[in-house]
Design an enzyme around this catalytic site. Structure first.
Site, PDB file in Angstrom:
ATOM      1  N   ASP A   1       0.865  -1.181   0.000  1.00 29.21           N
ATOM      2  CA  ASP A   1       0.000   0.000   0.000  1.00 29.21           C
ATOM      3  C   ASP A   1       0.902   1.233   0.000  1.00 29.21           C
ATOM      4  O   ASP A   1       1.502   1.571   1.025  1.00 29.21           O
ATOM      5  CB  ASP A   1      -0.897   0.013   1.244  1.00 29.21           C
ATOM      6  CG  ASP A   1      -1.971  -1.067   1.199  1.00 29.21           C
ATOM      7  OD1 ASP A   1      -1.765  -2.092   0.507  1.00 29.21           O
ATOM      8  OD2 ASP A   1      -3.008  -0.901   1.860  1.00 29.21           O
TER       9      ASP A   1
ATOM     10  N   LYS B   1     -10.198   0.021  -2.616  1.00 27.54           N
ATOM     11  CA  LYS B   1     -10.128  -0.190  -1.166  1.00 27.54           C
ATOM     12  C   LYS B   1     -10.431   1.097  -0.413  1.00 27.54           C
ATOM     13  O   LYS B   1      -9.577   1.969  -0.296  1.00 27.54           O
ATOM     14  CB  LYS B   1      -8.734  -0.710  -0.781  1.00 27.54           C
ATOM     15  CG  LYS B   1      -8.535  -0.855   0.730  1.00 27.54           C
ATOM     16  CD  LYS B   1      -7.196  -1.480   1.079  1.00 27.54           C
ATOM     17  CE  LYS B   1      -6.936  -1.439   2.573  1.00 27.54           C
ATOM     18  NZ  LYS B   1      -5.606  -1.946   2.944  1.00 27.54           N
TER      19      LYS B   1
ATOM     20  N   LYS C   1      -6.827   3.210  -3.409  1.00 28.15           N
ATOM     21  CA  LYS C   1      -7.282   3.195  -2.024  1.00 28.15           C
ATOM     22  C   LYS C   1      -7.492   4.621  -1.558  1.00 28.15           C
ATOM     23  O   LYS C   1      -6.739   5.515  -1.930  1.00 28.15           O
ATOM     24  CB  LYS C   1      -6.207   2.478  -1.189  1.00 28.15           C
ATOM     25  CG  LYS C   1      -6.386   2.501   0.304  1.00 28.15           C
ATOM     26  CD  LYS C   1      -5.316   1.640   0.995  1.00 28.15           C
ATOM     27  CE  LYS C   1      -5.280   1.869   2.489  1.00 28.15           C
ATOM     28  NZ  LYS C   1      -4.211   1.117   3.178  1.00 28.15           N
TER      29      LYS C   1
END
Lengths: 307, 305
Positions: free
Chosen positions: A144, A243, A207
């Protein structure tokens, strides 16, 4: 899994990115929140939400013990309730990837690691790449990364694009999730533009947030990103995952996100492969709702493990 | 809420010439959850009636979801309220009494509308105020009485102290809409618990007005949550909710008491049954009622050798 293209990523024509109709987004989101979900679908949705969860601990005070405990929680969400799915991934800092990897061996749960000078992203390219390489070498299945919001906001789109592409390359086989930190991008237009940029640069997932900045994930922001994913899919045929992370703490809200996902992107995305919840508190609320559906009595956090 | 027939409406005052009669504003009785006044999520209402059948007001018919929201609010308020100093809790209880005193007339008129005589209503309001003052005084004194140092044969300093039970559900008595509620509420919050109260179904008006008093008296949001509705629908929820630590059931109905005790056993809820035909009786004012919703924690502290 791997949807990596052999060709070099190509910088998108950002002038073609359509503008976001804010009022329309608000109205659309308000409608997702009014769907009536019947009991059977609700139980199904709650189980799906559990299987999509990236159980997260990103604190300075994290220790190996804490991470092992969280990994155990990921594998055994609530043993009093048999046949529950396990979570999709455990998300930790790079220094704890190895611990998590060991604790999760053979479970089918991925280890996700934040990287690139998380959460601010304020460091040199060299440090960010080294951070990523380290996490991957420790065994992270998913990375991430955070984008450089400062560069993005002053219009250095090419810088951000190159950075994402470089991190993607450093990821090797690991999946790359790109955190836009929408709470710092100030407008929905910016969020849409950043989404397009990230997807063209090779993101496997986009995300919303780090969870360290308020506001974190909201349904409005997530809708804009889902629409960007849809348009990108129409254009290129490549599926990109989504996400939302931070601030999704209740089962009810999680179901509303799933409704939005289903109605914006369709069934293909209704799987942990393409949709994740980044959350630390959500799991227990979902578990409490599941047990409530079965026992009829509202539940208490006293009877669920903290992590 | 639409147009409701309303007894005891204020006499409409003549407005300026030609403007016609003034339309009285009817009060909307809402719930009190987490320091806010929401309507019931179920969108259902019931009509409170005077003994002669005249409609008094429309009230929210709470659902179990309203109850659940109230428990969430009460749980969130536990930490701060139970850790507040006894002195502060006493001040706040006293403040409730002060605010209630200032609105005596309104409470009396509501009780009269629901069937009390003027004398009884006045006595009930006065007793409620005095009862709040009584428990305000006890907040920083009951620990000294109920805590103790225990002689033990090992080298330990052994002592037992009171701790609030946590979230307390109160199914208030049907009679005495105000005093019955206050008599059960005050000892629970004086001891540092947070409450969800189901008001009397037949005499609910004072409960909602009391919520306004609590709100104005700096009672932190969530410490007291007040619902209106029916026992048939909600008392089982009070008993079965796993996040409620104690339930005070004001009832003399053996079947209701048994059902509550059985459901409460799931999480070993403290179940306290109180019944009375006269809530002004002296036995309803006692530090032992505070003790009902306290847990005794004993500590073994090693000393010397």
């Amino acid at each position: 899994m791997s949807s990596r293209t052999e060709t070099m990523p190509v910088f998108p024509d950002l002038s073609r990115v359509s503008r976001v109709d804010e009022v329309g987004v608000e109205e659309r989101v308000a409608r997702f929140q009014k769907r009536s979900i019947k009991k059977e679908s609700k139980v199904h949705a709650l189980r799906l939400a559990l299987s999509m969860m990236d159980l997260t601990t990103l604190e300075g005070q994290d220790t190996a013990g804490k991470v092992r405990q969280l990994c155990y929680k990921g594998r055994h969400l609530h043993d009093a309730y048999p046949d529950l799915p396990h979570v999709a991934a455990i998300c930790v800092y790079p220094s704890l990837v190895r611990v998590a990897k060991q604790a999760l061996a053979g479970s089918g749960i991925n280890v996700a690691s934040v990287a690139t000078a998380f959460p601010s992203g304020q460091s040199s390219r060299k440090v960010k790449l080294a951070d990523t390489t380290f996490a991957v070498s420790e065994g992270a299945d998913e990375i991430d990364m955070v984008i450089s919001r400062g560069e993005f906001l002053q219009g250095e789109y090419a810088y951000v694009f190159d950075e994402i592409a470089a991190v993607k390359e450093a990821c090797n086989e690991a999946h790359l999730k790109v955190i836009l930190e929408t709470g710092e991008l100030s407008t929905l237009d910016n969020i849409r533009r950043a989404s397009v940029l990230a997807m063209h640069a090779g993101a496997d997932f986009i995300k919303t947030s780090t969870g360290k900045v308020q506001p974190a994930a909201t349904m409005q922001v997530t809708l804009v990103m889902l629409q960007a994913i849809r348009d990108y899919y129409m254009e290129t045929g490549r599926v990109v995952g989504m996400k939302p992370a931070g601030g999704i703490a209740t089962a009810k809200l999680a179901i509303q996100y799933l409704v939005m996902l289903r109605e914006t992107l369709g069934k293909t995305w209704l799987t942990p492969t393409w949709f994740r919840f980044g959350a630390s508190r959500l799991a227990n609320d979902v578990l409490m709702q599941l047990v409530k559906e079965r026992s009829g009595a509202y539940q208490s956090l006293d009877y669920f493990s903290k992590d | 809420m639409g147009t409701t027939e309303h007894a005891k409406q204020p006499v409409p005052a003549e407005a300026g010439s030609g403007a016609g009669k003034r339309l009285p504003i009817l009060k909307t009785y809402k719930l009190y959850i987490g320091g806010k006044f929401p309507r019931t999520e179920s969108g259902r209402y019931f009509t409170a009636r005077a003994p002669n059948g005249t409609a008094l007001a429309n009230l929210c018919l709470s659902s179990r979801k309203d109850f659940r929201e109230a428990v969430v609010a009460a749980r969130a308020a536990v930490e701060k309220w139970s850790n507040a100093t006894a002195y502060l809790r006493g001040q706040i209880l006293y403040r409730i009494a002060e605010m209630l005193e200032g609105r005596r007339a309104q409470f009396v008129s509501e009780l009269v509308a629901q069937g009390s005589t003027e004398t009884d209503a006045t006595a009930e309001v006065d007793a409620s105020i005095d009862r709040l003052v009584y428990y305000a005084g006890w907040t920083d004194k009951f620990q000294q009485i109920f805590s103790c140092v225990n002689p033990v044969s090992t080298s330990h300093f052994n002592f037992s102290v009171c701790e609030p039970t946590g979230v307390v559900g109160i199914v208030a008595p049907e009679a005495d809409g105000l005093l019955g509620l206050v008599s059960n509420l005050a000892p629970a919050i004086a001891g540092g618990n947070t409450c969800i109260v189901l008001a009397s179904n037949t005499r609910p008006l004072c409960a909602v007005t009391l919520a306004e008093v609590l709100h104005a008296a700096d009672v932190p949001g969530g410490v007291v949550n007040i619902l209106t509705g029916t026992r048939d629908e909600l008392s089982a929820q009070f008993a079965s909710h796993m996040d409620v630590n104690a339930v005070i059931l004001c009832s003399s109905d053996a079947a209701e008491i048994q059902a509550t005790q059985i459901k409460a056993a799931d999480n070993l809820k403290r179940t306290i049954v109180r019944q009375s035909s006269d809530w002004s009786a002296p036995e309803h004012q006692s530090p032992y009622l505070i003790l009902d919703t306290q847990e005794i924690k004993t500590t073994w502290h090693p000393i010397g050798s």
